[in-house]
Design a protein around this motif. Sequence first.
Motif, PDB file in Angstrom:
ATOM      1  N   GLN A   1       0.833  -1.207   0.000  1.00  0.00           N
ATOM      2  CA  GLN A   1       0.000   0.000   0.000  1.00  0.00           C
ATOM      3  C   GLN A   1       0.872   1.263   0.000  1.00  0.00           C
ATOM      4  N   SER A   2       1.903   1.271   0.819  1.00  0.00           N
ATOM      5  CA  SER A   2       2.810   2.424   0.912  1.00  0.00           C
ATOM      6  C   SER A   2       3.531   2.673  -0.411  1.00  0.00           C
ATOM      7  N   LEU A   3       3.985   1.619  -1.032  1.00  0.00           N
ATOM      8  CA  LEU A   3       4.679   1.770  -2.309  1.00  0.00           C
ATOM      9  C   LEU A   3       3.741   2.369  -3.360  1.00  0.00           C
ATOM     10  N   LEU A   4       2.539   1.854  -3.449  1.00  0.00           N
ATOM     11  CA  LEU A   4       1.587   2.367  -4.428  1.00  0.00           C
ATOM     12  C   LEU A   4       1.234   3.829  -4.139  1.00  0.00           C
TER      13      LEU A   4
ATOM     14  N   ALA B   1       2.944   1.255 -11.719  1.00  0.00           N
ATOM     15  CA  ALA B   1       3.287   2.589 -11.198  1.00  0.00           C
ATOM     16  C   ALA B   1       2.733   3.682 -12.110  1.00  0.00           C
ATOM     17  N   ARG B   2       2.872   3.501 -13.410  1.00  0.00           N
ATOM     18  CA  ARG B   2       2.334   4.482 -14.363  1.00  0.00           C
ATOM     19  C   ARG B   2       0.830   4.608 -14.195  1.00  0.00           C
ATOM     20  N   ASP B   3       0.134   3.487 -14.110  1.00  0.00           N
ATOM     21  CA  ASP B   3      -1.322   3.520 -13.993  1.00  0.00           C
ATOM     22  C   ASP B   3      -1.766   4.165 -12.674  1.00  0.00           C
ATOM     23  N   VAL B   4      -1.121   3.793 -11.570  1.00  0.00           N
ATOM     24  CA  VAL B   4      -1.462   4.357 -10.264  1.00  0.00           C
ATOM     25  C   VAL B   4      -1.145   5.849 -10.219  1.00  0.00           C
ATOM     26  N   SER B   5      -0.107   6.265 -10.907  1.00  0.00           N
ATOM     27  CA  SER B   5       0.328   7.668 -10.861  1.00  0.00           C
ATOM     28  C   SER B   5      -0.690   8.635 -11.453  1.00  0.00           C
ATOM     29  N   ALA B   6      -1.636   8.115 -12.211  1.00  0.00           N
ATOM     30  CA  ALA B   6      -2.665   8.966 -12.805  1.00  0.00           C
ATOM     31  C   ALA B   6      -3.714   9.384 -11.770  1.00  0.00           C
ATOM     32  N   ALA B   7      -3.807   8.648 -10.668  1.00  0.00           N
ATOM     33  CA  ALA B   7      -4.774   8.973  -9.613  1.00  0.00           C
ATOM     34  C   ALA B   7      -4.225  10.103  -8.739  1.00  0.00           C
ATOM     35  N   PRO B   8      -5.108  10.922  -8.210  1.00  0.00           N
ATOM     36  CA  PRO B   8      -4.641  12.031  -7.365  1.00  0.00           C
ATOM     37  C   PRO B   8      -4.122  11.551  -6.012  1.00  0.00           C
TER      38      PRO B   8
ATOM     39  N   GLY C   1      -3.985  10.975  -2.295  1.00  0.00           N
ATOM     40  CA  GLY C   1      -5.094  10.753  -1.375  1.00  0.00           C
ATOM     41  C   GLY C   1      -6.149   9.794  -1.885  1.00  0.00           C
ATOM     42  N   GLU C   2      -6.051   9.393  -3.135  1.00  0.00           N
ATOM     43  CA  GLU C   2      -7.006   8.442  -3.726  1.00  0.00           C
ATOM     44  C   GLU C   2      -7.028   7.161  -2.890  1.00  0.00           C
ATOM     45  N   ASN C   3      -8.211   6.595  -2.696  1.00  0.00           N
ATOM     46  CA  ASN C   3      -8.345   5.336  -1.990  1.00  0.00           C
ATOM     47  C   ASN C   3      -8.027   4.207  -2.974  1.00  0.00           C
ATOM     48  N   LEU C   4      -6.968   3.498  -2.723  1.00  0.00           N
ATOM     49  CA  LEU C   4      -6.537   2.418  -3.615  1.00  0.00           C
ATOM     50  C   LEU C   4      -7.173   1.076  -3.265  1.00  0.00           C
ATOM     51  N   GLY C   5      -7.924   1.044  -2.180  1.00  0.00           N
ATOM     52  CA  GLY C   5      -8.432  -0.243  -1.733  1.00  0.00           C
ATOM     53  C   GLY C   5      -7.279  -1.057  -1.166  1.00  0.00           C
ATOM     54  N   ASP C   6      -7.486  -2.336  -1.019  1.00  0.00           N
ATOM     55  CA  ASP C   6      -6.438  -3.211  -0.496  1.00  0.00           C
ATOM     56  C   ASP C   6      -5.717  -3.876  -1.660  1.00  0.00           C
ATOM     57  N   PRO C   7      -4.456  -3.481  -1.915  1.00  0.00           N
ATOM     58  CA  PRO C   7      -3.742  -4.083  -3.034  1.00  0.00           C
ATOM     59  C   PRO C   7      -3.203  -5.474  -2.736  1.00  0.00           C
ATOM     60  N   GLY C   8      -3.400  -5.933  -1.515  1.00  0.00           N
ATOM     61  CA  GLY C   8      -2.876  -7.239  -1.141  1.00  0.00           C
ATOM     62  C   GLY C   8      -1.432  -7.136  -0.682  1.00  0.00           C
ATOM     63  N   PRO C   9      -0.824  -8.268  -0.418  1.00  0.00           N
ATOM     64  CA  PRO C   9       0.551  -8.270   0.077  1.00  0.00           C
ATOM     65  C   PRO C   9       1.545  -7.856  -1.000  1.00  0.00           C
ATOM     66  N   THR C  10       2.736  -7.587  -0.565  1.00  0.00           N
ATOM     67  CA  THR C  10       3.820  -7.279  -1.490  1.00  0.00           C
ATOM     68  C   THR C  10       3.965  -8.438  -2.475  1.00  0.00           C
ATOM     69  N   PRO C  11       3.983  -8.131  -3.764  1.00  0.00           N
ATOM     70  CA  PRO C  11       4.123  -9.221  -4.744  1.00  0.00           C
ATOM     71  C   PRO C  11       5.489  -9.889  -4.630  1.00  0.00           C
ATOM     72  N   ARG C  12       5.551 -11.120  -5.052  1.00  0.00           N
ATOM     73  CA  ARG C  12       6.810 -11.880  -5.094  1.00  0.00           C
ATOM     74  C   ARG C  12       7.078 -12.259  -6.542  1.00  0.00           C
ATOM     75  N   TRP C  13       8.353 -12.192  -6.923  1.00  0.00           N
ATOM     76  CA  TRP C  13       8.756 -12.477  -8.293  1.00  0.00           C
ATOM     77  C   TRP C  13       9.872 -13.502  -8.260  1.00  0.00           C
ATOM     78  N   GLY C  14       9.728 -14.542  -9.070  1.00  0.00           N
ATOM     79  CA  GLY C  14      10.738 -15.598  -9.100  1.00  0.00           C
ATOM     80  C   GLY C  14      11.182 -15.930 -10.506  1.00  0.00           C
ATOM     81  N   TRP C  15      11.776 -17.059 -10.657  1.00  0.00           N
ATOM     82  CA  TRP C  15      12.338 -17.478 -11.952  1.00  0.00           C
ATOM     83  C   TRP C  15      11.270 -17.647 -13.021  1.00  0.00           C
ATOM     84  N   ASP C  16      10.028 -17.814 -12.613  1.00  0.00           N
ATOM     85  CA  ASP C  16       8.930 -17.959 -13.577  1.00  0.00           C
ATOM     86  C   ASP C  16       8.002 -16.751 -13.566  1.00  0.00           C
ATOM     87  N   GLY C  17       8.459 -15.642 -13.014  1.00  0.00           N
ATOM     88  CA  GLY C  17       7.649 -14.433 -12.965  1.00  0.00           C
ATOM     89  C   GLY C  17       6.903 -14.292 -11.662  1.00  0.00           C
TER      90      GLY C  17
END
Length: 151
Positions: free
Chosen positions: A72-75, A124-131, A133-149
Amino acid sequence: MTDHSESLFEAVGGLDALRRLSDTFYDAVLADPLLAPVFANFTRGHVEHVAVWLAEVFGGPAGFTAELGGHQSLLRAHLGLSITEEQRTRWMELMAAAVQKELPDDELLRRRVLEYFDWGTRIARDVSAAPVGENLGDPGPTPRWGWDGLI
Protein backbone atom coordinates in the motif's frame (compact mmCIF):
# COMPACT_ATOMS: atom_id res chain seq x y z
CA MET A 1 26.46 -19.54 -13.98
CA THR A 2 23.79 -18.71 -11.43
CA ASP A 3 22.06 -21.47 -9.48
CA HIS A 4 18.49 -21.14 -10.70
CA SER A 5 17.18 -23.12 -7.72
CA GLU A 6 17.90 -20.22 -5.36
CA SER A 7 15.70 -17.14 -5.02
CA LEU A 8 16.23 -14.15 -7.29
CA PHE A 9 17.29 -12.28 -4.14
CA GLU A 10 20.12 -14.76 -3.59
CA ALA A 11 20.96 -14.91 -7.30
CA VAL A 12 21.39 -11.14 -7.67
CA GLY A 13 23.77 -11.09 -4.71
CA GLY A 14 21.49 -10.04 -1.86
CA LEU A 15 20.75 -6.65 -0.38
CA ASP A 16 24.20 -5.20 -1.08
CA ALA A 17 23.80 -5.90 -4.80
CA LEU A 18 20.33 -4.36 -4.80
CA ARG A 19 21.72 -1.26 -3.08
CA ARG A 20 24.39 -0.94 -5.79
CA LEU A 21 21.75 -1.45 -8.49
CA SER A 22 19.50 1.22 -6.97
CA ASP A 23 22.38 3.64 -6.44
CA THR A 24 23.64 3.27 -10.03
CA PHE A 25 20.13 3.58 -11.40
CA TYR A 26 19.16 6.69 -9.42
CA ASP A 27 22.43 8.44 -10.27
CA ALA A 28 21.37 8.09 -13.93
CA VAL A 29 17.73 9.06 -13.23
CA LEU A 30 18.66 12.27 -11.43
CA ALA A 31 20.88 13.29 -14.36
CA ASP A 32 18.18 12.53 -16.92
CA PRO A 33 16.14 15.55 -18.10
CA LEU A 34 13.03 13.46 -18.76
CA LEU A 35 13.02 11.65 -15.40
CA ALA A 36 14.61 14.08 -12.95
CA PRO A 37 11.38 16.13 -12.60
CA VAL A 38 9.48 13.00 -11.48
CA PHE A 39 12.00 12.66 -8.65
CA ALA A 40 11.97 16.32 -7.56
CA ASN A 41 11.48 15.23 -3.92
CA PHE A 42 14.15 12.51 -4.10
CA THR A 43 16.23 11.78 -1.01
CA ARG A 44 19.12 9.32 -0.72
CA GLY A 45 16.93 7.27 1.62
CA HIS A 46 14.89 6.38 -1.47
CA VAL A 47 17.80 4.21 -2.70
CA GLU A 48 17.64 2.14 0.49
CA HIS A 49 13.84 1.87 0.37
CA VAL A 50 13.97 0.61 -3.22
CA ALA A 51 16.66 -1.94 -2.34
CA VAL A 52 14.59 -3.20 0.61
CA TRP A 53 11.46 -3.38 -1.60
CA LEU A 54 13.32 -5.35 -4.27
CA ALA A 55 14.80 -7.69 -1.66
CA GLU A 56 11.30 -8.58 -0.50
CA VAL A 57 9.89 -8.91 -4.03
CA PHE A 58 12.74 -11.18 -5.10
CA GLY A 59 12.37 -13.57 -2.15
CA GLY A 60 14.54 -11.98 0.52
CA PRO A 61 13.63 -10.51 3.92
CA ALA A 62 10.21 -8.86 4.21
CA GLY A 63 11.68 -5.59 5.51
CA PHE A 64 9.55 -3.32 3.33
CA THR A 65 6.33 -4.79 4.69
CA ALA A 66 7.63 -4.88 8.27
CA GLU A 67 9.18 -1.42 8.41
CA LEU A 68 8.08 0.74 5.45
CA GLY A 69 4.35 0.20 5.04
CA GLY A 70 4.23 -2.64 2.54
CA HIS A 71 2.54 -2.73 -0.85
CA GLN A 72 0.00 0.00 0.00
CA SER A 73 2.81 2.42 0.91
CA LEU A 74 4.68 1.77 -2.31
CA LEU A 75 1.59 2.37 -4.43
CA ARG A 76 0.66 5.53 -2.51
CA ALA A 77 4.12 6.98 -3.19
CA HIS A 78 3.25 7.03 -6.90
CA LEU A 79 -0.12 8.81 -6.59
CA GLY A 80 -0.30 12.09 -8.46
CA LEU A 81 3.01 11.70 -10.29
CA SER A 82 1.32 11.47 -13.72
CA ILE A 83 4.05 9.22 -15.15
CA THR A 84 3.91 9.14 -18.95
CA GLU A 85 4.65 6.13 -21.13
CA GLU A 86 7.70 8.02 -22.45
CA GLN A 87 9.00 8.39 -18.89
CA ARG A 88 8.26 4.74 -18.10
CA THR A 89 10.16 3.65 -21.21
CA ARG A 90 13.14 5.84 -20.32
CA TRP A 91 13.03 4.47 -16.76
CA MET A 92 13.27 0.96 -18.22
CA GLU A 93 16.21 1.95 -20.44
CA LEU A 94 18.15 3.33 -17.48
CA MET A 95 17.28 0.33 -15.31
CA ALA A 96 18.40 -2.07 -18.06
CA ALA A 97 21.77 -0.28 -18.15
CA ALA A 98 22.06 -0.52 -14.35
CA VAL A 99 21.12 -4.22 -14.42
CA GLN A 100 23.78 -4.81 -17.07
CA LYS A 101 26.40 -3.06 -14.95
CA GLU A 102 25.51 -4.28 -11.45
CA LEU A 103 23.95 -7.74 -11.63
CA PRO A 104 25.68 -11.06 -12.32
CA ASP A 105 26.34 -11.98 -15.94
CA ASP A 106 23.42 -14.37 -16.26
CA GLU A 107 21.02 -13.77 -19.14
CA LEU A 108 18.02 -15.47 -17.51
CA LEU A 109 18.54 -13.66 -14.20
CA ARG A 110 18.76 -10.27 -15.88
CA ARG A 111 15.73 -11.02 -18.06
CA ARG A 112 13.59 -12.04 -15.05
CA VAL A 113 14.61 -8.93 -13.12
CA LEU A 114 13.78 -6.69 -16.09
CA GLU A 115 10.47 -8.49 -16.60
CA TYR A 116 9.60 -7.59 -13.01
CA PHE A 117 10.52 -3.95 -13.65
CA ASP A 118 8.44 -3.86 -16.82
CA TRP A 119 5.45 -5.29 -14.94
CA GLY A 120 5.93 -2.99 -11.95
CA THR A 121 6.49 0.20 -13.92
CA ARG A 122 3.22 -0.35 -15.78
CA ILE A 123 1.42 -0.51 -12.44
CA ALA A 124 3.29 2.59 -11.20
CA ARG A 125 2.33 4.48 -14.36
CA ASP A 126 -1.32 3.52 -13.99
CA VAL A 127 -1.46 4.36 -10.26
CA SER A 128 0.33 7.67 -10.86
CA ALA A 129 -2.67 8.97 -12.80
CA ALA A 130 -4.77 8.97 -9.61
CA PRO A 131 -4.64 12.03 -7.37
CA VAL A 132 -2.78 12.10 -4.06
CA GLY A 133 -5.09 10.75 -1.38
CA GLU A 134 -7.01 8.44 -3.73
CA ASN A 135 -8.35 5.34 -1.99
CA LEU A 136 -6.54 2.42 -3.61
CA GLY A 137 -8.43 -0.24 -1.73
CA ASP A 138 -6.44 -3.21 -0.50
CA PRO A 139 -3.74 -4.08 -3.03
CA GLY A 140 -2.88 -7.24 -1.14
CA PRO A 141 0.55 -8.27 0.08
CA THR A 142 3.82 -7.28 -1.49
CA PRO A 143 4.12 -9.22 -4.74
CA ARG A 144 6.81 -11.88 -5.09
CA TRP A 145 8.76 -12.48 -8.29
CA GLY A 146 10.74 -15.60 -9.10
CA TRP A 147 12.34 -17.48 -11.95
CA ASP A 148 8.93 -17.96 -13.58
CA GLY A 149 7.65 -14.43 -12.96
CA LEU A 150 4.89 -13.47 -10.54
CA ILE A 151 4.51 -16.03 -7.76
